[in-house]
Scaffold this motif. Structure first.
Motif, PDB file in Angstrom:
ATOM      1  N   MET A   1       0.876  -1.265   0.005  1.00  0.00           N
ATOM      2  CA  MET A   1       0.038   0.001  -0.076  1.00  0.00           C
ATOM      3  C   MET A   1       0.774   1.542   0.141  1.00  0.00           C
ATOM      4  N   MET A   2       2.304   0.936   0.015  1.00  0.00           N
ATOM      5  CA  MET A   2       3.163   2.317  -0.066  1.00  0.00           C
ATOM      6  C   MET A   2       3.271   2.935  -1.312  1.00  0.00           C
ATOM      7  N   GLY A   3       2.794   4.095  -1.317  1.00  0.00           N
ATOM      8  CA  GLY A   3       3.013   4.794  -2.545  1.00  0.00           C
ATOM      9  C   GLY A   3       4.616   4.954  -3.126  1.00  0.00           C
ATOM     10  N   GLN A   4       4.637   5.558  -4.219  1.00  0.00           N
ATOM     11  CA  GLN A   4       6.156   5.441  -4.702  1.00  0.00           C
ATOM     12  C   GLN A   4       6.847   6.567  -4.091  1.00  0.00           C
ATOM     13  N   GLU A   5       6.283   7.649  -3.581  1.00  0.00           N
ATOM     14  CA  GLU A   5       7.070   8.704  -2.863  1.00  0.00           C
ATOM     15  C   GLU A   5       7.522   8.219  -1.532  1.00  0.00           C
ATOM     16  N   GLU A   6       6.746   7.755  -0.877  1.00  0.00           N
ATOM     17  CA  GLU A   6       7.018   7.107   0.351  1.00  0.00           C
ATOM     18  C   GLU A   6       8.019   6.046   0.416  1.00  0.00           C
ATOM     19  N   LEU A   7       7.963   5.139  -0.886  1.00  0.00           N
ATOM     20  CA  LEU A   7       8.824   4.153  -0.915  1.00  0.00           C
ATOM     21  C   LEU A   7      10.254   4.536  -1.492  1.00  0.00           C
ATOM     22  N   ALA A   8      10.082   5.874  -2.044  1.00  0.00           N
ATOM     23  CA  ALA A   8      11.664   6.519  -2.575  1.00  0.00           C
ATOM     24  C   ALA A   8      12.371   6.736  -1.212  1.00  0.00           C
ATOM     25  N   ARG A   9      11.775   7.254  -0.159  1.00  0.00           N
ATOM     26  CA  ARG A   9      12.503   7.768   0.907  1.00  0.00           C
ATOM     27  C   ARG A   9      12.918   6.469   1.616  1.00  0.00           C
ATOM     28  N   GLU A  10      12.067   5.343   1.506  1.00  0.00           N
ATOM     29  CA  GLU A  10      12.439   4.259   2.371  1.00  0.00           C
ATOM     30  C   GLU A  10      13.624   3.501   1.631  1.00  0.00           C
ATOM     31  N   LEU A  11      13.701   3.565   0.259  1.00  0.00           N
ATOM     32  CA  LEU A  11      14.755   2.869  -0.479  1.00  0.00           C
ATOM     33  C   LEU A  11      16.152   3.787  -0.311  1.00  0.00           C
TER      34      LEU A  11
ATOM     35  N   ASP B   1      16.999   5.467   2.471  1.00  0.00           N
ATOM     36  CA  ASP B   1      17.261   5.198   3.597  1.00  0.00           C
ATOM     37  C   ASP B   1      17.944   3.816   3.697  1.00  0.00           C
ATOM     38  N   LEU B   2      17.435   2.852   3.106  1.00  0.00           N
ATOM     39  CA  LEU B   2      18.054   1.422   3.187  1.00  0.00           C
ATOM     40  C   LEU B   2      19.512   1.550   2.334  1.00  0.00           C
ATOM     41  N   ALA B   3      19.579   2.258   1.321  1.00  0.00           N
ATOM     42  CA  ALA B   3      20.934   2.478   0.774  1.00  0.00           C
ATOM     43  C   ALA B   3      22.006   2.943   1.569  1.00  0.00           C
ATOM     44  N   GLN B   4      21.298   3.809   2.394  1.00  0.00           N
ATOM     45  CA  GLN B   4      22.458   4.462   3.370  1.00  0.00           C
ATOM     46  C   GLN B   4      22.883   3.404   4.456  1.00  0.00           C
ATOM     47  N   GLN B   5      21.817   2.664   4.682  1.00  0.00           N
ATOM     48  CA  GLN B   5      22.242   1.649   5.939  1.00  0.00           C
ATOM     49  C   GLN B   5      22.771   0.399   5.137  1.00  0.00           C
ATOM     50  N   TRP B   6      22.996   0.150   3.846  1.00  0.00           N
ATOM     51  CA  TRP B   6      23.275  -1.206   3.378  1.00  0.00           C
ATOM     52  C   TRP B   6      24.403  -0.738   2.407  1.00  0.00           C
ATOM     53  N   PRO B   7      25.645  -0.080   2.681  1.00  0.00           N
ATOM     54  CA  PRO B   7      26.626   0.080   1.859  1.00  0.00           C
ATOM     55  C   PRO B   7      27.487  -0.998   1.266  1.00  0.00           C
ATOM     56  N   GLY B   8      27.895  -1.161   0.046  1.00  0.00           N
ATOM     57  CA  GLY B   8      28.665  -2.391  -0.478  1.00  0.00           C
ATOM     58  C   GLY B   8      29.907  -2.855   0.560  1.00  0.00           C
TER      59      GLY B   8
ATOM     60  N   CYS C   1      19.861 -11.931   0.692  1.00  0.00           N
ATOM     61  CA  CYS C   1      18.757 -12.416   1.337  1.00  0.00           C
ATOM     62  C   CYS C   1      18.323 -11.863   2.388  1.00  0.00           C
ATOM     63  N   SER C   2      18.943 -11.247   3.347  1.00  0.00           N
ATOM     64  CA  SER C   2      18.939 -10.579   4.515  1.00  0.00           C
ATOM     65  C   SER C   2      18.075  -9.055   4.067  1.00  0.00           C
ATOM     66  N   PHE C   3      18.955  -8.534   2.999  1.00  0.00           N
ATOM     67  CA  PHE C   3      18.302  -7.290   2.621  1.00  0.00           C
ATOM     68  C   PHE C   3      16.886  -7.465   2.096  1.00  0.00           C
ATOM     69  N   ALA C   4      16.661  -8.626   1.166  1.00  0.00           N
ATOM     70  CA  ALA C   4      15.542  -8.719   0.876  1.00  0.00           C
ATOM     71  C   ALA C   4      14.258  -8.841   1.768  1.00  0.00           C
ATOM     72  N   ALA C   5      14.790  -9.593   3.081  1.00  0.00           N
ATOM     73  CA  ALA C   5      13.786  -9.676   4.132  1.00  0.00           C
ATOM     74  C   ALA C   5      13.404  -8.668   4.776  1.00  0.00           C
ATOM     75  N   VAL C   6      14.623  -7.539   4.805  1.00  0.00           N
ATOM     76  CA  VAL C   6      14.093  -6.331   5.551  1.00  0.00           C
ATOM     77  C   VAL C   6      13.398  -5.290   4.606  1.00  0.00           C
ATOM     78  N   LEU C   7      13.465  -5.272   3.318  1.00  0.00           N
ATOM     79  CA  LEU C   7      12.594  -4.658   2.426  1.00  0.00           C
ATOM     80  C   LEU C   7      11.139  -5.210   2.284  1.00  0.00           C
ATOM     81  N   CYS C   8      11.143  -6.296   2.403  1.00  0.00           N
ATOM     82  CA  CYS C   8       9.690  -7.043   2.467  1.00  0.00           C
ATOM     83  C   CYS C   8       9.233  -6.654   3.554  1.00  0.00           C
ATOM     84  N   GLN C   9       9.836  -6.473   4.748  1.00  0.00           N
ATOM     85  CA  GLN C   9       9.143  -5.949   5.919  1.00  0.00           C
ATOM     86  C   GLN C   9       8.718  -4.481   5.814  1.00  0.00           C
ATOM     87  N   ARG C  10       9.601  -3.844   5.217  1.00  0.00           N
ATOM     88  CA  ARG C  10       9.162  -2.199   4.947  1.00  0.00           C
ATOM     89  C   ARG C  10       8.125  -2.330   4.039  1.00  0.00           C
ATOM     90  N   LEU C  11       7.902  -2.864   3.284  1.00  0.00           N
ATOM     91  CA  LEU C  11       6.573  -3.043   2.219  1.00  0.00           C
ATOM     92  C   LEU C  11       5.423  -3.654   2.835  1.00  0.00           C
TER      93      LEU C  11
END
Length: 294
Positions: free
Chosen positions: A180-190, A192-199, A210-220
Motif C-alpha cells: 500500500m506504500m506509494g512511490q514517494e514514500e517508497l523512494a524515501r524508504e529505499l 534510507d536503506l541504501a544509506q544503511q546497506w553500503p557495499g 537475502c537479509s536485505f530482501a527480508a528487510v525490504l519485504c518488512q518495509r513494504l
C-alpha cells in the motif's frame, strides 16, 4: 553485318518514386533501431533520463530521494534484444499462482536465483516442498516492486530490470502480495536503506542479498521472506556466531586460569587467594550465561 543499337528506355517516373519511398522507409526503420538501442539523438524537448546511477557501485546511496523517485517512475527495462527467462510464478509455499495477480498495482515479487549452476541440483534437494523440515539452499534473492528489481551485494543497493541478473541462474518468482506504500514514500524508504546497506558492509552469511530482501519485504508490509529462501545462510551465520561465543568463553577461561596460577604462585593470605578465584569464576559464569541467552 552491323547490328542495330537499341537504346534502353529511361526509367519511368513512377518507378523512381517507388524506389525513393522504399529508401525513406528503410531509413526510418534504421533510425528506429538506433533509438531502441539508445544510440539515437535525443528528441528536442524530451531529454533522455540519466538513470545509470542505479547500477553503479553504491550509486543509489550517493544519489537523492528525488533520483530514487524518478527511478521508481521510470524503472530500468531490458533491451528488446536481450532475452529473459520465462517467469515461474508461485507463492511462499511453492504453489502455482495465476498470472492475473500481476495486473494489480503495487505487486511485490521476490525473484529467487540459484547461486550457480553447480548448486542447482543441491538446492532442489535441500529446499524441497516440506518447508517445516527443509534446510534451504544457496539462493540469491531480489525484490521487484513498481517494475524495478532491487538487490543488495558488494556494490551496495542497486536497481536492475526484473529477472535480468545473468551472474546467477533464475529459479522462480514468489508472489508476496501488494504494498500500500506509494512511490514517494517508497523512494524515501529505499534511499534510507541504501544509506544503511553500503557495499563495504556486505557479509556472505550475516548481511547479504537475502537479509536485505527480508528487510525490504518488512518495509513494504508484505510479510516475511519465505524461510526456505534464506534458511541456509541464517543457519550458517548462527553457527558461526555460536562458535565465536564459545571461543570467547574459552579465551576468558584460559585467562582466568593464568591469573589463578599467578596468584597461587605468589606468597599471600589463603583467604585472599580463595576470594580471587571465586570472583573470577563468578564473572566467567555470568559472561557465559549472557552469551548463551543471546
Amino acid at each position: 553485318e552491323q547490328s542495330a543499337f537499341v537504346p534502353c528506355a529511361p526509367p519511368k517516373l513512377s518507378a523512381l518514386s517507388a524506389h525513393r519511398t522504399q529508401m525513406l522507409q528503410l531509413t526510418e526503420l534504421v533510425e528506429q533501431g538506433w533509438s531502441l538501442l539508445g544510440l539515437g539523438e535525443e528528441t528536442s524537448g524530451t531529454p533522455k533520463l540519466d538513470l545509470d546511477f542505479a547500477t553503479k557501485p553504491d550509486g543509489i546511496r550517493k544519489s537523492s530521494v528525488e533520483d530514487v523517485l524518478m527511478l521508481l517512475k521510470h524503472p530500468p527495462a531490458s533491451p528488446w534484444y536481450v532475452p529473459r527467462d520465462p517467469q515461474a510464478l508461485m507463492n511462499a509455499v511453492k504453489e502455482p499462482v495465476p498470472r492475473s495477480v500481476l495486473q494489480s498495482s503495487g505487486v511485490v515479487l521476490v525473484h529467487v536465483y540459484h547461486i550457480s549452476e553447480a548448486v542447482r541440483r543441491p538446492n532442489t534437494v535441500l529446499s524441497f516442498s516440506s518447508d517445516a523440515v527443509s534446510l534451504g539452499g544457496a539462493f540469491h534473492a531480489a525484490v521487484e516492486v513498481y517494475g524495478g528489481e532491487w538487490v543488495y551485494g558488494t556494490n551496495g543497493v542497486r536497481c536492475i530490470p526484473p529477472r535480468s541478473d545473468k551472474t546467477h541462474i533464475y529459479k522462480c518468482s514468489v508472489y508476496m502480495g501488494r504494498t500500500m506504500m506509494g512511490q514517494e514514500e517508497l523512494a524515501r524508504e529505499l534511499y534510507d536503506l541504501a544509506q544503511q546497506w553500503p557495499g563495504e558492509q556486505y557479509d556472505l552469511l550475516g548481511r547479504n542479498c537475502c537479509s536485505f530482501a527480508a528487510v525490504l519485504c518488512q518495509r513494504l508490509s508484505v510479510g516475511e521472506l519465505p524461510h526456505w529462501v534464506d534458511r541456509l545462510p541464517r543457519f550458517l551465520h548462527g553457527s558461526r556466531q555460536a562458535g565465536r561465543a564459545a571461543m570467547q568463553v574459552a579465551c576468558q577461561a584460559r585467562s582466568a586460569t593464568r591469573a589463578l596460577v599467578q596468584v597461587v604462585s605468589q606468597p599471600c593470605d589463603a583467604r585472599k587467594v580463595a576470594r580471587k578465584v571465586c570472583n573470577d569464576d563468578t564473572s566467567l559464569l555470568q559472561s557465559a550465561a549472557i552469551r548463551g541467552g543471546a
